[in-house]
Design an enzyme around this catalytic site. Structure first.
Site, PDB file in Angstrom:
ATOM      1  N   GLU A  60      80.823  22.758   0.540  1.00 50.63           N
ATOM      2  CA  GLU A  60      80.246  22.166  -0.667  1.00 50.63           C
ATOM      3  C   GLU A  60      81.114  22.407  -1.895  1.00 50.63           C
ATOM      4  OE1 GLU A  60      77.218  22.336   2.378  1.00 50.63           O
ATOM      5  OE2 GLU A  60      78.507  23.918   1.552  1.00 50.63           O
ATOM      6  N   GLN A  82      74.289  17.660   1.359  1.00 53.69           N
ATOM      7  CA  GLN A  82      73.348  17.214   2.389  1.00 53.69           C
ATOM      8  C   GLN A  82      71.901  17.598   2.093  1.00 53.69           C
ATOM      9  OE1 GLN A  82      73.768  18.450   6.750  1.00 53.69           O
ATOM     10  NE2 GLN A  82      74.865  16.501   6.650  1.00 53.69           N
ATOM     11  N   PHE A  83      71.686  18.777   1.545  1.00 56.02           N
ATOM     12  CA  PHE A  83      70.390  19.208   1.025  1.00 56.02           C
ATOM     13  C   PHE A  83      70.653  19.945  -0.284  1.00 56.02           C
ATOM     14  CE2 PHE A  83      69.551  18.680   5.497  1.00 56.02           C
ATOM     15  CZ  PHE A  83      68.249  18.200   5.555  1.00 56.02           C
ATOM     16  N   ALA A  84      69.733  19.839  -1.235  1.00 57.27           N
ATOM     17  CA  ALA A  84      69.926  20.539  -2.509  1.00 57.27           C
ATOM     18  C   ALA A  84      70.104  22.034  -2.295  1.00 57.27           C
ATOM     19  CB  ALA A  84      68.746  20.270  -3.434  1.00 57.27           C
ATOM     20  N   PRO A  89      77.005  27.200  -2.934  1.00 59.21           N
ATOM     21  CA  PRO A  89      78.448  27.456  -2.884  1.00 59.21           C
ATOM     22  C   PRO A  89      79.244  26.597  -3.873  1.00 59.21           C
ATOM     23  CG  PRO A  89      77.560  27.289  -0.672  1.00 59.21           C
ATOM     24  CD  PRO A  89      76.480  26.848  -1.602  1.00 59.21           C
ATOM     25  N   HIS A 129      65.962  24.125   3.421  1.00 59.66           N
ATOM     26  CA  HIS A 129      66.074  22.669   3.376  1.00 59.66           C
ATOM     27  C   HIS A 129      64.990  22.055   2.482  1.00 59.66           C
ATOM     28  CE1 HIS A 129      68.033  23.821   7.147  1.00 59.66           C
ATOM     29  NE2 HIS A 129      68.742  22.711   7.056  1.00 59.66           N
TER      30      HIS A 129
END
Length: 338
Positions: A60, A82-84, A89, A129
């Site tokens: 990320e 991909q997910f909040a 990172p 997630h």
């Protein structure tokens, strides 16, 4: 007009932006060949090629760092985390690089990048997630933070974000990807057709950045919400029969204080609803602003209805969420206050 899910609207927004401007590039984990874990980028690589829609390693910090560099040199990256929950990172790149580039370079460079992130719970994704970190971004000067509540706004707001010359965090409520609450739970309420929010124009259009929308006019109490909670607020108002005005903030930075003030001064009462935890959530900022700007118009203390101050409960997430019952109770409380 076409009827679209939010997934389809987000995909269409990227398609429109890429077709209009060859400087728009899309990348992230699994967004190319696979089309994204939620299929929000499906078909873009096939249509625009590997140079403009491509997959990245699971990194990320690298995704956002590369986007900052691309933006500084003239591209308009639209990247997917991909997910909040995975953005931590990359947080230093977002805060220390993207948000500050315009100011630290005295406007010699900008960071016209959009960072898309699925946010919130409702799909039994567990603690890593399902987080709602919007308050972290709202705290950072130089970032814009947008959260759509329906397909029409999702497309128009995303196009506006991609065309914006500053970095935008674009949070996409997962529970709304295929319609309110996505059919995952028996407590699902408010289909798109009920509020006519599923119609999406073809082609290019934008929704103004920083402009709230009144989803339900009312005179008795103002409900401030964004994302999934807009639909919870609408359901609560209808189930209680209270003449509530539901304001969809759309973006929390910039914030449409003009619309908020006008509504709260009219009704004299306010309930704030969000899915994130109570303490230091964005609702605290809203209540502070309302107290500062609307104090002499208030007939009752503002109330926040939020997630609880606990680690995200995987098995009990539907008890964690603010629902129509909890919001309805708050509405009754402010209406009974003298």
């Amino acid at each position: 007009m076409a009827r679209m899910t939010m997934i389809e609207a987000i995909r269409d927004a990227q398609d429109v932006a890429m077709s209009r401007d060859e400087k728009v590039v899309v990348f992230g984990q699994d967004v190319g060949y696979f089309g994204g874990v939620f299929r929000c980028t499906k078909g873009l690589q096939e249509k625009y090629g590997l140079q403009r829609c491509f997959d990245t390693p699971i990194n990320e910090s690298g995704i956002v760092g590369a986007a900052v560099g691309m933006g500084a040199y003239g591209l308009r990256p639209c990247v997917e985390i991909q997910f909040a929950d995975y953005m931590y990172p990359a947080f230093d790149q977002i805060v220390s690089e993207a948000a500050r580039l315009r100011h630290r370079s005295n406007k010699d460079f900008t960071a016209p990048l959009t960072i898309r992130m699925p946010t919130g719970g409702g799909i039994y994704g567990g603690q890593t997630h399902s987080q709602s970190p919007e308050a972290l971004f709202a705290h950072v000067s130089g970032l814009k933070t947008m959260i759509p509540s329906n397909p029409y706004d999702a497309k128009g707001m995303l196009i506006a974000a991609i065309e914006d010359d500053d970095p935008v965090v674009f949070l996409e409520p997962k529970r709304l990807y295929n319609g309110p609450f996505d059919g995952y739970h028996e407590k699902a309420v408010t289909p798109w057709s009920k509020h006519e929010l599923g119609e999406v124009p073809e082609g290019h259009y934008t929704v103004p950045v920083g402009k709230a929308a009144i989803r339900r006019p009312g005179e008795a109490v103002t409900i401030l919400a964004y994302g999934t909670m807009v639909h919870v607020a609408l359901a609560a108002a209808e189930e209680t029969g209270i003449d509530a005005e539901v304001v969809d903030l759309r973006s929390i930075v910039p914030l449409d204080m003009e619309t908020i003030e006008a509504s709260v001064r009219k009704t004299g009462r306010c309930v704030v609803v969000h899915e994130a935890t109570l303490t230091a959530g964005f609702g605290a900022e809203l209540v502070a602003l309302i107290s500062q700007h609307c104090f002499w118009h208030l007939q009752a203390p503002p109330i926040r209805v939020t997630g609880y101050d606990t680690p995200y409960p995987h098995a009990h997430e539907w008890e964690y969420f603010p629902g129509p019952v909890r919001v309805g109770a708050a509405l009754k409380t402010v209406m009974e206050a003298s």
